[in-house]
Design an enzyme around this catalytic site. Structure first.
Site, PDB file in Angstrom:
ATOM      1  N   GLN A  54       0.818  -1.214   0.000  1.00 38.16           N
ATOM      2  CA  GLN A  54       0.000   0.000   0.000  1.00 38.16           C
ATOM      3  C   GLN A  54       0.845   1.255   0.000  1.00 38.16           C
ATOM      4  OE1 GLN A  54      -3.549   0.142  -0.311  1.00 38.16           O
ATOM      5  NE2 GLN A  54      -2.831  -1.861  -0.966  1.00 38.16           N
ATOM      6  N   HIS A 101       1.443   2.970  -3.327  1.00 40.22           N
ATOM      7  CA  HIS A 101       0.356   3.639  -4.056  1.00 40.22           C
ATOM      8  C   HIS A 101       0.645   5.121  -4.253  1.00 40.22           C
ATOM      9  CE1 HIS A 101      -2.977   1.066  -5.134  1.00 40.22           C
ATOM     10  NE2 HIS A 101      -2.839   0.384  -4.018  1.00 40.22           N
ATOM     11  N   GLU A 145      -9.014   1.209   5.606  1.00 35.52           N
ATOM     12  CA  GLU A 145      -9.540   0.749   4.317  1.00 35.52           C
ATOM     13  C   GLU A 145      -9.284  -0.753   4.179  1.00 35.52           C
ATOM     14  OE1 GLU A 145      -8.834   1.587  -0.475  1.00 35.52           O
ATOM     15  OE2 GLU A 145      -7.306   2.140   1.005  1.00 35.52           O
ATOM     16  N   HIS A 146      -8.044  -1.162   4.408  1.00 32.79           N
ATOM     17  CA  HIS A 146      -7.661  -2.580   4.357  1.00 32.79           C
ATOM     18  C   HIS A 146      -7.160  -2.999   5.728  1.00 32.79           C
ATOM     19  CE1 HIS A 146      -6.800  -0.937   0.236  1.00 32.79           C
ATOM     20  NE2 HIS A 146      -7.509  -2.004  -0.117  1.00 32.79           N
ATOM     21  N   ASP A 180      -7.197  -6.723  -4.134  1.00 34.86           N
ATOM     22  CA  ASP A 180      -7.053  -5.680  -5.152  1.00 34.86           C
ATOM     23  C   ASP A 180      -7.343  -6.223  -6.552  1.00 34.86           C
ATOM     24  OD1 ASP A 180      -6.534  -3.496  -3.628  1.00 34.86           O
ATOM     25  OD2 ASP A 180      -4.364  -3.468  -3.954  1.00 34.86           O
ATOM     26  N   HIS A 192     -54.685  14.934   4.212  1.00 34.45           N
ATOM     27  CA  HIS A 192     -54.258  13.567   4.487  1.00 34.45           C
ATOM     28  C   HIS A 192     -55.385  12.771   5.167  1.00 34.45           C
ATOM     29  CE1 HIS A 192     -50.246  15.032   3.598  1.00 34.45           C
ATOM     30  NE2 HIS A 192     -49.697  13.816   3.833  1.00 34.45           N
TER      31      HIS A 192
END
Length: 889
Positions: free
Chosen positions: A716, A719, A785-786, A819, A878
């Site tokens: 990661q 990235h 996230e992971h 991924d 109503h």
């Protein structure tokens, strides 16, 4: 060096002087010389009294750097007023002996002071100057011959001598000037036009009184420079040409062939005169000018020595761009978008502050100068204006403490202390933690600890909860408001101008200048999908696994519930009709994202799938992405990225179909654009989730393989520099922690994206904890996230997971499989949004519709409750919708 003479004016006329200077008036006034002509010779003298100090100060501040003023202040009683006048920009002040002694105690530079002589006899002068080296001033001299004799006796190796006259006449003034004294002449007695005013004293004659020439023709070598001191060229002058230059306010020289030469008269490349003076040996003139047109040289270059360089070159380029910037150019955008320019100045200033090596500092300083000068040029401020202010600051005598404003001091302290976290060191708490930049050189320390690529390590038991919360902060993203201000004009342009705007942005940002169309429509040509067999097989395997997992998420049938007899409620699913899928380009090719977004849309049954992705500089999309788009049944590929691609899908263009929902990850501009269009009711579009940089958290105990842990962290970190990875080490010894750190360094240095890894590692950490419960508590608070569980009995630990985008269980489950090919989706909530959002799944492409179906019996059963609540809420219509059907009042 000393000026040729001083023009004496009355302080009461300062306001008039300022007014005329601004209008560039050439007319004679009660000042004698016009304010512009005064600026050519550079110095004025004013007898300032207590009653005129304030207006004199105001004049000096307004004229900063334009007139190197000298001031007579013998009538000012306060030494503090003298200091204020110096501080406001006076070049020198004329003071009494008493004032001189008082100012020495204030440590005022003696070169800025001129001693007023108490009398003009030889003995009075000698007694007054005994023991001092300051300049002196003789007031209202009547016997010029006596002063000449004294000056001859005194010699030239002396401080400057200023002289005013009881009756100033050209002959007596010139005699004093030729002895290297400095005459002070009333401005009303001076002229720059000797023919019109023959009875006045010629400024040109005073300027040239001491000029010497070693040339047979008697001309004077003249160096012409701009206001920054850059030499434009070499010419010649005569007393006549100097007089004409002073009269016209232009560069006028003496041609050795044609006589008077009015520079630029035929070419239009004229010069505005700024100032002129002799050099230290009085044998060379220096003309300072503002060059107009193409340049000074007959070859149409700025100088006779070639083009400008450095800041002068940049200024000329920016000034040209301001007048005629190519439409869509980055510089034009900076001139038109003050928020973007502000953001870039702040960004580059921060990067300069963080730079450490010589090369890095020079690189970042150049960037900052570019954006700062752009702001100056946009406002009509020149480098010359800036340098005049620098010169004015350099002669300040009142010193401030100079501390930074509290907000900036706090940021600096946080930035300094936040980079020193090591075991046993508590970092300063900070509100924001900036993402590191890509290291500019091997000497850049980003991600380096003790010469190795390493994360900072903290022992949780030794730290406070506040410290742990601080170190778990993600790198801060730029202000959403600032990013939106950058995106807004792009979105509006695409919304208004459609394909034309979209194509222009693609040419600009992706450098795909050969591209002539904004879209690639299905069916996609086979030649755009030429792949190696093993690549196509990998995509096929991944496609099928993702399809199986998302197909299993389908609802078999509508949900139906009879809530009361005769009252049936149901819910059924329908696919979103048109979806836009954003596939980033950036630093990596991402066919996996096309699959993760496209396969669930295909399984859900969406009728229109539009993929947007930035093309390469040759105008084409990577074949892997085209093949993935073909596999998922995309109807088109939009050849654009960034906010412009989001806008095209949100509003539609001539060729890009409008969509109902936009999904997919992207940088801060993509995320900001998605949020903007989702809040615009005119767009009528929703989005999947907010998104930030990629992140990963590994929980590892003694059963974990150090090589596995390091590889997951690096997967990661590569990235981007704004990514963050966290290791929570459960009960590991120093030896076990060191083994992981050794593997991290060894594997990182072998990676092709090692510089990006270092940027991410700079704000990544290891937290050592005692037990799995503490590890999972911290993980849930971080909401990664992971999440990777490299622990004993990992399946059981899943029960402790409350917040995560996706979980990877056990030693044989690297995040990479998620991924690409396992089947779970990799489009996940980041930046802590896993506490509120799910990752992309089949439900992301489905909307649920509910229905109610009542019989008469059902309405009778529920009607009383409906009518009562309608009555309570005072919604009579109503109530009647029920009562009319049931026939009740």
């Amino acid at each position: 060096m000393a000026p040729a003479f001083l023009a004496a004016i009355d302080p009461a006329t300062f306001a008039q002087s300022q007014s005329q200077s601004q209008s560039q008036s050439q007319s004679q006034s009660q000042l004698g010389l016009s304010p512009q002509a005064l600026s050519f010779v550079g110095h004025v003298f004013a007898q300032v009294a207590d009653s005129t100090v304030d207006q004199t100060l105001a004049h000096l501040q307004q004229s900063v750097g334009r007139l190197a003023s000298y001031l007579g202040v013998a009538d000012v009683s306060s030494a503090d007023d003298v200091v204020s006048l110096l501080d406001a920009g006076a070049a020198k002040v004329f003071v009494t002996r008493t004032q001189l002694d008082a100012l020495k105690a204030k440590s005022i530079d003696q070169d800025r002071l001129v001693l007023c002589l108490p009398g003009n006899s030889r003995d009075e002068i000698i007694n007054a100057i005994a023991g001092t080296q300051v300049d002196i001033y003789a007031h209202q001299i009547e016997d010029v011959a006596l002063l000449e004799a004294w000056l001859n006796e005194y010699g030239t190796d002396r401080p400057d001598v200023f002289v005013s006259f009881a009756t100033p006449e050209l002959d007596s003034v010139q005699r004093i000037a030729k002895l290297s004294a400095i005459p002070i002449v009333p401005a009303a007695a001076l002229t720059v036009d000797g023919q019109k005013e023959p009875s006045s004293i010629s400024v040109a004659k005073l300027v040239m009184a001491n000029a010497t020439s070693d040339r047979p023709d008697g001309l004077f070598t003249t160096l012409v420079t701009d206001e920054r001191g850059t030499a434009l060229g070499l010419v010649y002058s005569s007393e006549e040409s100097v007089a004409e230059s002073l009269r016209t306010g232009r560069g006028v020289y003496q041609s050795r062939k044609r006589g008077l030469w009015y520079k630029g008269e035929s070419s239009g490349d004229i010069q505005e005169l700024v100032s002129l003076a002799l050099d230290c040996d009085n044998d060379c003139l220096r003309f300072v000018v503002r060059q107009k047109g193409r340049g000074f040289c007959h070859l149409a270059t700025p100088t006779c020595f070639g083009q400008y360089s450095g800041l002068s070159k940049l200024q000329k380029t920016l000034q040209d761009r301001k007048d005629s910037a190519p439409e869509g150019s980055y510089t034009a955008r900076l001139f038109n978008d003050s928020q973007l320019l502000r953001a870039k100045i702040l960004e580059e200033a921060a990067e300069l502050c963080d730079a450490t090596t010589k090369e890095h500092i020079a690189f970042e300083a150049a960037d900052l100068f570019y954006f700062a000068l752009t702001k100056c040029v946009a406002a009509g401020v020149s480098l010359e204006d800036v340098e005049r202010n620098l010169d004015a600051k350099s002669i300040k005598v009142k010193r401030r403490q100079g501390d930074a404003k509290p907000a900036f001091a706090a940021q600096a302290a946080a930035a300094t202390n936040g980079t020193n976290g090591t075991s046993g060191t508590k970092p300063t708490e900070e509100k924001f933690k900036e993402a590191a930049s890509v290291p500019k050189s091997k000497d850049d320390s980003a991600g380096i600890k003790n010469g190795r690529i390493a994360m900072r390590r903290y022992i949780a038991a030794d730290e406070t909860s506040e410290t742990i919360a601080s170190v778990l902060q993600r790198p801060s993203q730029r202000s959403t408001d600032k990013i939106l201000e950058i995106c807004r004009p792009i979105i509006e342009n695409v919304k208004t101008n459609g394909d034309r705007a979209l194509l222009e942005y693609t040419h600009k940002f992706e450098k795909a200048t050969s591209l002539t169309s904004t879209i690639l429509k299905a069916p996609f040509p086979q030649e755009l999908m030429q792949l190696a067999p093993e690549t196509a097989k990998a995509i096929d395997v991944s496609f099928e696994n993702i399809r199986k997992f998302h197909a299993a998420q389908k609802e078999d049938k509508p949900l139906t519930v009879e809530t009361m007899p005769g009252v049936v409620c149901s819910r059924f699913a329908r696919p979103i009709e048109r979806v836009g899928l954003y596939v980033p380009g950036g630093t990596a090719v991402l066919p996996s994202t096309a699959l993760m977004l496209g396969v669930p849309a295909m399984v859900a049954g969406c009728k229109t799938l539009v993929i947007a992705t930035p093309p390469r500089s040759n105008g084409k999309v990577t074949p892997e992405v085209v093949y993935a788009a073909h596999k998922v049944g995309a109807s088109a590929i939009v050849l654009a990225g960034g906010a412009q691609a989001v806008a095209a899908m949100a509003y539609g263009t001539e060729s890009v179909p409008k969509v109902d929902k936009i999904l997919g990850p992207g940088n801060q501009f993509v995320t900001a654009a998605k949020m903007f269009v989702s809040n615009d009711t005119n767009a009528g579009v929703s989005i999947d989730m907010p998104a930030g940089p990629s992140e990963l958290l590994v929980v590892a105990d003694k059963t974990a393989d150090p090589a596995f842990v390091a590889s997951d962290l690096l997967s990661q970190a590569e990235h981007g520099v704004d990514s963050q990875v966290i290791l929570i080490a459960v009960g590991l010894s120093e030896t076990q922690l060191s083994a992981i750190e050794d593997e991290l360094h060894k594997q990182a240095v072998a990676l092709p994206r090692v510089d990006i890894v270092r940027g991410a590692i700079e704000h990544s950490i290891t937290l050592a904890v005692d037990d799995i419960q503490e590890a999972m508590r911290l993980s849930n608070e971080y909401a990664p996230e992971h999440l990777i569980l490299q622990v004993e009995d990992a399946e059981k630990v899943v029960d402790l997971v409350e917040n995560a985008g996706s979980v990877f269980v056990g030693h044989w489950t690297p995040e990479s499989v998620g991924d690409y090919s396992a089947g779970v989706n990799h489009s996940l909530p980041t930046y802590g949004y896993a506490k509120q959002y799910s990752g992309v799944n089949l439900g992301s492409y489905i909307k649920h519709i509910t229905s109610a179906n009542l019989t008469r019996q059902g309405l009778e059963n529920v009607g009383a409750a409906v009518m009562e609540l309608a009555r309570v809420e005072e919604l009579e219509a109503h109530r009647r919708a029920v009562s009319l059907r049931l026939g009740v009042a």
